[in-house]
Write a protein that holds these residues in place. Structure first.
Motif, PDB file in Angstrom:
ATOM      1  N   PHE A   1     155.847 -37.425  49.178  1.00 57.91           N
ATOM      2  CA  PHE A   1     154.320 -38.018  49.143  1.00 57.91           C
ATOM      3  C   PHE A   1     153.484 -36.797  49.119  1.00 57.91           C
ATOM      4  CE2 PHE A   1     150.392 -39.391  51.298  1.00 57.91           C
ATOM      5  CZ  PHE A   1     150.217 -40.467  50.386  1.00 57.91           C
ATOM      6  N   ASP A   2     153.600 -35.595  50.008  1.00 50.20           N
ATOM      7  CA  ASP A   2     152.612 -34.654  50.208  1.00 50.20           C
ATOM      8  C   ASP A   2     152.734 -33.950  49.063  1.00 50.20           C
ATOM      9  OD1 ASP A   2     151.851 -35.433  52.631  1.00 50.20           O
ATOM     10  OD2 ASP A   2     153.133 -34.168  53.877  1.00 50.20           O
ATOM     11  N   LEU A   3     154.030 -33.652  48.390  1.00 47.21           N
ATOM     12  CA  LEU A   3     154.067 -33.037  47.445  1.00 47.21           C
ATOM     13  C   LEU A   3     153.467 -33.581  46.112  1.00 47.21           C
ATOM     14  CD1 LEU A   3     155.542 -30.676  45.644  1.00 47.21           C
ATOM     15  CD2 LEU A   3     157.483 -32.157  45.234  1.00 47.21           C
ATOM     16  N   MET A   4     153.515 -34.707  45.970  1.00 46.66           N
ATOM     17  CA  MET A   4     152.858 -35.363  44.708  1.00 46.66           C
ATOM     18  C   MET A   4     151.463 -35.344  45.009  1.00 46.66           C
ATOM     19  SD  MET A   4     155.341 -38.842  44.061  1.00 46.66           S
ATOM     20  CE  MET A   4     154.550 -39.090  42.550  1.00 46.66           C
ATOM     21  N   ALA A   5     150.609 -35.457  46.190  1.00 41.93           N
ATOM     22  CA  ALA A   5     149.294 -35.349  46.527  1.00 41.93           C
ATOM     23  C   ALA A   5     148.743 -34.208  46.260  1.00 41.93           C
ATOM     24  CB  ALA A   5     149.102 -35.621  48.008  1.00 41.93           C
TER      25      ALA A   5
END
Length: 265
Positions: free
Chosen positions: A73-77
């Motif tokens: 999730f953090d990577l995609m954000a």
């Protein structure tokens, strides 16, 4: 002449400071370190005449897949070139599906998975549930269980299934060729052209010829399997072989992935 646009339909990243990947202990140490998305982008930047559009993150068979959900999730954000995420869950009609997951992978090729798992009623009903939700299933299978996989997928032909690494092909046996021909008859199955060793040029030429003859052109996906590719080839050699075979075919290198994963560019 414009650069070839590429979507990598299968890449992994991991941080061994914060994640445990027990399966790495069974490898030769080549890839037993941290890999970040910037490292993948840098590898593509070394390829001449290539524009790296982005890629599909595939779960990494780590010890804590729920924590992996948060990491992704953090990577995609923060990284818009992560175009989709295929996250881990146990297939069933009540499976956990993270909101940011494009689809689900239950790794069927690992030692912890019982043989015949894909024929269990909960798995098949999970396929139906994913199909109803418009989400694909990412399938990584033991090569000697491809018959079971075909039997499973054929019961839910409406499901989009993305078969990893040419079914983990080991040789062009009659059994493998036969089941792959049947896989090619499924109306919503895609196959990733990745995962095979490249040292034997004759084998690679025969393999790629068979794949191109057997599967419709709009069902074949370019995938690097980075960084795992470094266990049996190199990233650059694998890409070069596929570019030599497919030319600058943007359906193979990009558009088919857009369709398979429902990407918005």
């Amino acid at each position: 002449m414009s650069d070839l646009k590429v979507i990598d339909s299968h890449f992994h990243v991991w941080d061994l400071v914060t994640q445990s990947l027990p399966w790495l202990t069974g490898t030769d140490g080549t890839i037993s370190h941290t890999y970040r998305f910037d490292d993948l982008a840098a590898a593509y930047a070394e390829l001449p005449g290539v524009e790296f559009i982005g890629g599909v993150y595939v779960e990494v068979d780590c010890a804590d897949p729920v924590a992996e959900d948060g990491i992704v999730f953090d990577l995609m954000a923060h990284e818009p070139r992560v175009l989709a995420a295929m996250l881990r869950s146990e297939m069933s009609p009540w499976m956990r599906v993270p909101l940011h997951a494009t689809g689900i992978r239950e790794p069927l090729h690992i030692d912890a998975e019982p043989r015949g798992r894909c024929l269990e009623p909960s798995f098949i009903e999970g396929l139906r549930a994913l199909a109803a939700a418009g989400k694909p299933f990412e399938s990584c299978n033991r090569v000697d269980e491809l018959e079971d996989a075909y039997e499973s997928f054929s019961q839910v032909p409406e499901a989009t299934v993305i078969l990893n690494h040419l079914g983990n092909v080991e040789c062009l046996s009659d059994a493998w060729c036969s089941v792959m021909e049947r896989m090619a008859s499924l109306p919503n199955l895609y196959v990733k052209v990745s995962g095979y060793p490249t040292a034997d040029a004759g084998f690679v030429a025969e393999l790629l010829a068979f794949v191109r003859e057997t599967f419709a052109a709009d069902r074949l996906l370019y995938a690097s399997n980075w960084p795992v590719v470094e266990l049996y080839s190199t990233f650059a050699e694998h890409f070069g072989l596929l570019r030599d075979t497919f030319g600058d075919d943007e359906d193979f290198f990009m558009n088919n992935a857009v369709r398979a994963y429902g990407l918005s560019l």
